[in-house]
Design a protein around this motif. Structure first.
Motif, PDB file in Angstrom:
ATOM      1  N   LEU A  18      27.318 -23.003  -2.124  1.00 46.27           N
ATOM      2  CA  LEU A  18      28.281 -23.135  -0.862  1.00 46.27           C
ATOM      3  C   LEU A  18      27.568 -23.199   0.363  1.00 46.27           C
ATOM      4  O   LEU A  18      26.558 -22.987   0.454  1.00 46.27           O
ATOM      5  N   ARG A  19      28.307 -24.080   1.208  1.00 48.88           N
ATOM      6  CA  ARG A  19      27.752 -23.875   2.625  1.00 48.88           C
ATOM      7  C   ARG A  19      28.723 -23.645   3.530  1.00 48.88           C
ATOM      8  O   ARG A  19      29.856 -24.219   3.675  1.00 48.88           O
ATOM      9  N   LEU A  20      28.280 -22.418   4.152  1.00 49.16           N
ATOM     10  CA  LEU A  20      29.479 -21.957   5.291  1.00 49.16           C
ATOM     11  C   LEU A  20      29.178 -22.560   6.591  1.00 49.16           C
ATOM     12  O   LEU A  20      27.825 -22.882   6.987  1.00 49.16           O
ATOM     13  N   SER A  21      30.074 -22.897   7.264  1.00 45.63           N
ATOM     14  CA  SER A  21      29.901 -23.169   8.750  1.00 45.63           C
ATOM     15  C   SER A  21      30.442 -22.283   9.777  1.00 45.63           C
ATOM     16  O   SER A  21      31.571 -21.622   9.363  1.00 45.63           O
ATOM     17  N   CYS A  22      30.082 -22.102  11.071  1.00 45.60           N
ATOM     18  CA  CYS A  22      30.618 -21.237  12.078  1.00 45.60           C
ATOM     19  C   CYS A  22      30.833 -21.995  13.275  1.00 45.60           C
ATOM     20  O   CYS A  22      29.754 -22.306  13.717  1.00 45.60           O
ATOM     21  N   VAL A  64      19.691 -11.472  -0.758  1.00 45.63           N
ATOM     22  CA  VAL A  64      19.792 -13.015  -0.664  1.00 45.63           C
ATOM     23  C   VAL A  64      18.530 -13.930  -0.498  1.00 45.63           C
ATOM     24  O   VAL A  64      18.549 -14.829  -0.423  1.00 45.63           O
ATOM     25  N   LYS A  65      17.424 -13.376  -0.385  1.00 44.55           N
ATOM     26  CA  LYS A  65      16.130 -13.830   0.140  1.00 44.55           C
ATOM     27  C   LYS A  65      15.933 -14.819  -1.037  1.00 44.55           C
ATOM     28  O   LYS A  65      15.876 -14.456  -2.192  1.00 44.55           O
ATOM     29  N   GLY A  66      15.445 -16.211  -0.713  1.00 52.13           N
ATOM     30  CA  GLY A  66      15.262 -17.171  -1.730  1.00 52.13           C
ATOM     31  C   GLY A  66      16.348 -17.733  -2.242  1.00 52.13           C
ATOM     32  O   GLY A  66      16.237 -19.079  -2.844  1.00 52.13           O
ATOM     33  N   ARG A  67      17.633 -17.392  -1.878  1.00 58.20           N
ATOM     34  CA  ARG A  67      18.752 -18.060  -2.180  1.00 58.20           C
ATOM     35  C   ARG A  67      19.651 -18.710  -1.032  1.00 58.20           C
ATOM     36  O   ARG A  67      20.398 -19.837  -1.336  1.00 58.20           O
ATOM     37  N   PHE A  68      19.677 -17.883  -0.024  1.00 56.13           N
ATOM     38  CA  PHE A  68      20.404 -18.274   1.280  1.00 56.13           C
ATOM     39  C   PHE A  68      19.448 -18.818   2.144  1.00 56.13           C
ATOM     40  O   PHE A  68      18.347 -18.101   2.480  1.00 56.13           O
ATOM     41  N   THR A  69      19.982 -19.742   3.153  1.00 52.93           N
ATOM     42  CA  THR A  69      19.313 -20.166   4.065  1.00 52.93           C
ATOM     43  C   THR A  69      20.357 -20.554   5.274  1.00 52.93           C
ATOM     44  O   THR A  69      21.528 -21.069   5.248  1.00 52.93           O
ATOM     45  N   ALA A  75      23.158 -28.172  19.501  1.00 49.08           N
ATOM     46  CA  ALA A  75      24.014 -29.443  20.124  1.00 49.08           C
ATOM     47  C   ALA A  75      25.599 -29.449  19.780  1.00 49.08           C
ATOM     48  O   ALA A  75      26.551 -29.730  20.499  1.00 49.08           O
ATOM     49  N   LYS A  76      25.883 -28.842  18.423  1.00 49.90           N
ATOM     50  CA  LYS A  76      27.072 -28.747  18.104  1.00 49.90           C
ATOM     51  C   LYS A  76      27.848 -27.187  17.915  1.00 49.90           C
ATOM     52  O   LYS A  76      28.983 -27.183  17.515  1.00 49.90           O
ATOM     53  N   ASN A  77      26.885 -26.176  18.613  1.00 46.19           N
ATOM     54  CA  ASN A  77      27.301 -24.860  18.850  1.00 46.19           C
ATOM     55  C   ASN A  77      27.813 -24.315  17.289  1.00 46.19           C
ATOM     56  O   ASN A  77      28.759 -23.963  17.200  1.00 46.19           O
ATOM     57  N   THR A  78      26.795 -24.499  16.428  1.00 49.32           N
ATOM     58  CA  THR A  78      27.246 -24.391  15.057  1.00 49.32           C
ATOM     59  C   THR A  78      26.378 -23.612  14.212  1.00 49.32           C
ATOM     60  O   THR A  78      25.124 -23.932  14.418  1.00 49.32           O
ATOM     61  N   VAL A  79      26.629 -22.605  13.498  1.00 42.46           N
ATOM     62  CA  VAL A  79      25.474 -21.946  12.537  1.00 42.46           C
ATOM     63  C   VAL A  79      26.033 -22.224  11.462  1.00 42.46           C
ATOM     64  O   VAL A  79      27.291 -22.190  10.911  1.00 42.46           O
ATOM     65  N   TYR A  80      25.048 -22.308  10.264  1.00 43.13           N
ATOM     66  CA  TYR A  80      25.482 -22.489   9.114  1.00 43.13           C
ATOM     67  C   TYR A  80      24.832 -21.421   8.078  1.00 43.13           C
ATOM     68  O   TYR A  80      23.738 -20.770   8.403  1.00 43.13           O
ATOM     69  N   LEU A  81      25.233 -21.119   6.762  1.00 42.27           N
ATOM     70  CA  LEU A  81      24.792 -20.562   5.779  1.00 42.27           C
ATOM     71  C   LEU A  81      24.850 -21.472   4.525  1.00 42.27           C
ATOM     72  O   LEU A  81      25.948 -21.544   3.805  1.00 42.27           O
ATOM     73  N   GLN A  82      23.803 -22.002   4.013  1.00 45.00           N
ATOM     74  CA  GLN A  82      23.533 -22.562   2.678  1.00 45.00           C
ATOM     75  C   GLN A  82      23.178 -21.265   1.706  1.00 45.00           C
ATOM     76  O   GLN A  82      22.172 -20.546   1.724  1.00 45.00           O
TER      77      GLN A  82
END
Length: 121
Positions: A18-22, A64-69, A75-82
């Motif tokens: 999953l990819r989370l966005s904020c 979560v090391k090695g699994r999450f990024t 520019a979009k004021n956005t943070v993600y979690l892959q």
């Protein structure tokens, strides 16, 4: 007024991704460390990952090391979690947070609804 709006959660099978966005608003995004934290059912809040203002430095909880990024687009004021190779123990409500200080303090602030991630077969 600071707003942090999370999205991207859902139901996924073990091993899935999953990819989370904020989306952040109400403050100057670029200078702040940003975080992802989570709360599993019946448990307290757990820090998952953080990223420096430039995006060049990242940290993760060992589980979560090695699994999450974590990444960010200033520019979009956005943070993600892959999130890859998801496990049942990753099931939680995930929240985006900002550092309480302009320079790293380790204390974070969040106010979103969070996004539910459920890992189950």
């Amino acid at each position: 007024q600071v707003q942090l709006v999370e999205s991207g959660g859902g139901l996924v099978q073990p091993g899935g991704s999953l990819r989370l966005s904020c989306a952040a608003s109400g403050f100057t995004f670029r200078p702040y460390w940003m975080y992802w934290v989570r709360q599993a059912p019946g448990k307290g809040l757990e820090w998952v990952s953080r990223i420096s203002p430039s995006g060049s430095t990242t940290y993760y909880v060992d589980s979560v090391k090695g699994r999450f990024t974590i990444s960010r687009d200033n520019a979009k004021n956005t943070v993600y979690l892959q999130m890859n190779s998801l496990k049942s123990e990753d099931t939680a409500v995930y929240y985006c947070a900002k550092d309480q200080q302009l320079f790293y303090s380790g204390a974070y602030y969040y106010n979103g609804q969070g996004t539910q991630v459920t890992v189950s077969s």
